[in-house]
Design a protein around this motif. Structure first.
Motif, PDB file in Angstrom:
ATOM      1  N   HIS A 102       6.261  -0.193  -0.202  1.00 29.26           N
ATOM      2  CA  HIS A 102       6.516  -1.156   0.883  1.00 29.26           C
ATOM      3  C   HIS A 102       6.209  -2.600   0.515  1.00 29.26           C
ATOM      4  N   GLY A 103       5.632  -2.822  -0.662  1.00 29.23           N
ATOM      5  CA  GLY A 103       5.339  -4.191  -1.076  1.00 29.23           C
ATOM      6  C   GLY A 103       3.915  -4.605  -0.754  1.00 29.23           C
ATOM      7  N   LEU A 104       3.593  -5.834  -1.115  1.00 27.06           N
ATOM      8  CA  LEU A 104       2.204  -6.299  -1.016  1.00 27.06           C
ATOM      9  C   LEU A 104       1.908  -7.022   0.297  1.00 27.06           C
ATOM     10  N   ASP A 105       2.948  -7.303   1.065  1.00 33.29           N
ATOM     11  CA  ASP A 105       2.741  -8.022   2.325  1.00 33.29           C
ATOM     12  C   ASP A 105       2.766  -7.020   3.482  1.00 33.29           C
ATOM     13  N   LEU A 106       1.584  -6.705   4.003  1.00 33.88           N
ATOM     14  CA  LEU A 106       1.492  -5.667   5.040  1.00 33.88           C
ATOM     15  C   LEU A 106       2.376  -5.986   6.242  1.00 33.88           C
ATOM     16  N   LYS A 107       2.528  -7.275   6.510  1.00 30.38           N
ATOM     17  CA  LYS A 107       3.329  -7.668   7.686  1.00 30.38           C
ATOM     18  C   LYS A 107       4.795  -7.243   7.543  1.00 30.38           C
ATOM     19  N   LYS A 108       5.224  -7.049   6.295  1.00 31.56           N
ATOM     20  CA  LYS A 108       6.633  -6.666   6.077  1.00 31.56           C
ATOM     21  C   LYS A 108       6.826  -5.152   5.988  1.00 31.56           C
ATOM     22  N   GLN A 127      -0.608 -15.551  -6.512  1.00 33.34           N
ATOM     23  CA  GLN A 127       0.700 -15.683  -7.176  1.00 33.34           C
ATOM     24  C   GLN A 127       1.497 -14.401  -6.999  1.00 33.34           C
ATOM     25  N   VAL A 128       0.824 -13.287  -7.264  1.00 34.00           N
ATOM     26  CA  VAL A 128       1.524 -12.013  -7.177  1.00 34.00           C
ATOM     27  C   VAL A 128       1.978 -11.765  -5.748  1.00 34.00           C
ATOM     28  N   LEU A 129       1.091 -12.088  -4.794  1.00 33.64           N
ATOM     29  CA  LEU A 129       1.438 -11.857  -3.401  1.00 33.64           C
ATOM     30  C   LEU A 129       2.660 -12.666  -2.994  1.00 33.64           C
ATOM     31  N   SER A 130       2.683 -13.956  -3.411  1.00 32.77           N
ATOM     32  CA  SER A 130       3.780 -14.799  -2.945  1.00 32.77           C
ATOM     33  C   SER A 130       5.061 -14.556  -3.737  1.00 32.77           C
ATOM     34  N   SER A 131       4.959 -13.863  -4.878  1.00 36.87           N
ATOM     35  CA  SER A 131       6.185 -13.610  -5.651  1.00 36.87           C
ATOM     36  C   SER A 131       6.699 -12.199  -5.409  1.00 36.87           C
ATOM     37  N   GLN A 132       6.204 -11.601  -4.316  1.00 42.52           N
ATOM     38  CA  GLN A 132       6.515 -10.203  -4.079  1.00 42.52           C
ATOM     39  C   GLN A 132       8.011  -9.915  -3.952  1.00 42.52           C
ATOM     40  N   THR A 133       8.414  -8.860  -4.604  1.00 41.45           N
ATOM     41  CA  THR A 133       9.757  -8.331  -4.387  1.00 41.45           C
ATOM     42  C   THR A 133       9.579  -6.868  -4.055  1.00 41.45           C
ATOM     43  N   SER A 134      10.651  -6.198  -3.690  1.00 40.42           N
ATOM     44  CA  SER A 134      10.485  -4.783  -3.334  1.00 40.42           C
ATOM     45  C   SER A 134      10.195  -3.945  -4.583  1.00 40.42           C
ATOM     46  N   LEU A 148       4.666   8.052   6.426  1.00 38.27           N
ATOM     47  CA  LEU A 148       4.181   6.852   5.718  1.00 38.27           C
ATOM     48  C   LEU A 148       5.320   6.187   4.942  1.00 38.27           C
ATOM     49  N   GLY A 149       6.519   6.713   5.108  1.00 38.93           N
ATOM     50  CA  GLY A 149       7.682   6.121   4.438  1.00 38.93           C
ATOM     51  C   GLY A 149       7.682   6.352   2.936  1.00 38.93           C
ATOM     52  N   LEU A 150       7.012   7.405   2.472  1.00 42.17           N
ATOM     53  CA  LEU A 150       6.918   7.656   1.026  1.00 42.17           C
ATOM     54  C   LEU A 150       7.965   8.679   0.585  1.00 42.17           C
TER      55      LEU A 150
END
Ligand code: AMP
Ligand code: ZN
Length: 312
Positions: free
Chosen positions: A295-301, A13-20, A204-206
Motif C-alpha cells: 500500500h505504500g509508505l503514506d498511511l493516508k493513501k 526523502q523516501v517518504l516523499s518519493s513514494q511510488t506504488s 488487509l488488501g494483501l
C-alpha cells in the motif's frame, strides 16, 4: 522545479518519493533503522503504528474462551531442549550467557580482550517461537478439558539466521493462536485458520497464496524430517511478495504438531489419550512489511477498508 531532497533526512526523502512500487532497500530505509548486526533493527514510529494496528486486528479474531499469555523474549533452556528444538534447529538457537563468580573474578575477566570466552550458559535461551512455553504450562494443569484449549500467545523471537535479506530478521515478533485437544479438534482448528488467515490477508488488501511448507531442520537428517513434514501436510504458509514475486515471503504459518508436544510433556485429553496440538503463527514484522510494500509508505493513501481494519 523538479523534486528536491536537499536538506531532508533519508527517511523523509523516501517518504516523499513514494511510488506504488517500492524497492526493498527504500522500504527498509523508511521503516527500520539498522544496527551494527544484520537482521536486527530499531523500528520507526510509522512501522509501529501498523504493528499496533495489526495486533489489535488479530485480537479481534480471537476465539471466545481463548486464554491470553504474553511471554518474555527468553524461556527455559531445559524446556526448549526437551521440546526437541536443540536437535532439530541447533543452527538457529540463541542462548543467554553471563559472567559468573565473585566481584574480583568478574572484574579480572572484563579487563581481558577475550572476556567473551569466559561467558557461561544460564538456564535461559532466546525464544525461537512464541508457542514453546505453552505446552509444559498446559500439561502442568492436568488433562485437557473436553472442549480443548486455545491460547493467544506472543513474544519477541530470536533465530540465528544466516542471511538478512528483507523480511529475514534475527529478532522479530511472533503472535500465535495455539490449540490443544483431540486430533479432530486440532485438525478443525487448523482448517478453520487456514481459511481465516486468508480472509484476514484479504481484509488487509494483501495478495497472497497458500503453499505447503517445511521447517528448516538441521543437516542431512533434517532433510528427511522436512520431507516427512511435507508428505504429512503438517505445515502450510501464507506467502506475500515482499522481496520479489518469484520468492514470496511466509507471513503466517499453520502448523499441526500431531502428538509431538504431548509425547514430550505428557499432555492428555480427559479420557487419558495423548493430545494433539497445532498453532497458527503471525509474523508481525513481515506482515507490516507486506502492508507497506503493497500500500505504500503514506498511511493516508492506504485503502479506506484496510485503514479501518487496522484502526489507523
Ligand atoms: P515458523 O515457526 O517458522 O512457521 O514462523 C512463524 C512465522 O514467523 C512465519 O510465518 C514468519 O512470518 C515469521 N518468521 C519466521 N522466521 C522469521 C524471521 N527470521 N524474520 C521475520 N519473521 C520470521
Ligand atoms: Zn507455534
Amino acid at each position: 522545479m523538479g523534486r528536491s531532497f536537499v536538506g531532508k533526512g533519508v527517511r523523509e526523502q523516501v517518504l516523499s518519493s513514494q511510488t506504488s512500487e517500492i524497492d526493498a532497500d527504500s522500504l527498509m530505509r523508511a521503516l527500520l533503522v539498522p544496527s551494527p548486526v544484520g537482521g536486527v533493527y530499531a523500528r520507526t514510529g510509522l512501522f509501529e503504528t501498523v504493528i499496533e494496528g495489526l495486533a489489535f486486528f488479530i485480537s479481534r479474531h480471537r476465539d471466545p474462551g481463548t486464554e491470553v499469555l504474553r511471554f518474555p523474549p527468553v524461556m527455559s533452556r531445559t524446556q526448549l531442549e526437551r521440546s526437541g528444538y536443540l536437535h532439530s534447529f541447533p543452527h538457529l538457537l540463541g542462548s543467554v550467557s553471563c559472567l559468573k563468580g565473585s566481584e574480583a573474578t568478574i572484574r579480572a575477566v572484563v579487563d581481558q580482550p577475550d572476556w567473551v570466552e569466559k561467558l557461561s550458559a544460564t538456564e535461559l535461551v532466546l525464544s525461537p517461537a512464541a508457542c514453546y512455553p505453552v505446552y509444559p504450562m498446559a500439561a502442568a494443569r492436568g488433562p485437557i478439558p473436553p472442549g480443548g484449549l486455545v491460547f493467544d500467545v506472543a513474544s519477541d523471537c530470536f533465530r540465528h539466521e544466516s542471511t538478512s535479506e528483507i523480511g529475514r530478521f534475527q529478532s522479530f515478533r511472533m503472535r500465535e493462536f495455539v490449540c490443544l485437544g483431540t486430533p479432530q479438534q486440532v485438525l478443525d482448528f487448523r482448517s478453520r485458520w487456514l481459511l481465516l488467515g486468508q480472509r484476514l490477508a484479504k481484509q488487509l488488501g494483501l495478495e497472497h497464496q497458500i503453499a505447503p511448507a517445511s521447517d528448516p531442520f538441521f543437516g542431512r537428517g533434517g532433510r528427511l524430517a522436512a520431507m516427512s513434514q511435507l508428505e504429512q501436510s503438517l505445515k502450510f504458509e501464507l506467502l506475500v511478495a515482499i522481496r520479489s514475486e518469484e520468492e514470496p515471503t511466509a507471513c503466517m504459518s499453520f502448523n499441526c504438531h500431531r502428538d509431538h508436544f504431548s509425547a514430550v510433556w505428557n499432555l492428555t485429553t480427559e479420557n487419558g489419550d495423548k493430545a494433539h496440538t497445532g498453532c497458527v503463527a503471525f509474523g508481525m514484522d513481515r506482515l507490516a512489511l507486506a502492508l507497506f510494500k503493497t500500500h505504500g509508505l503514506d498511511l493516508k493513501k492506504w485503502p479506506a477498508g484496510v485503514r479501518k481494519n487496522l484502526s489507523i
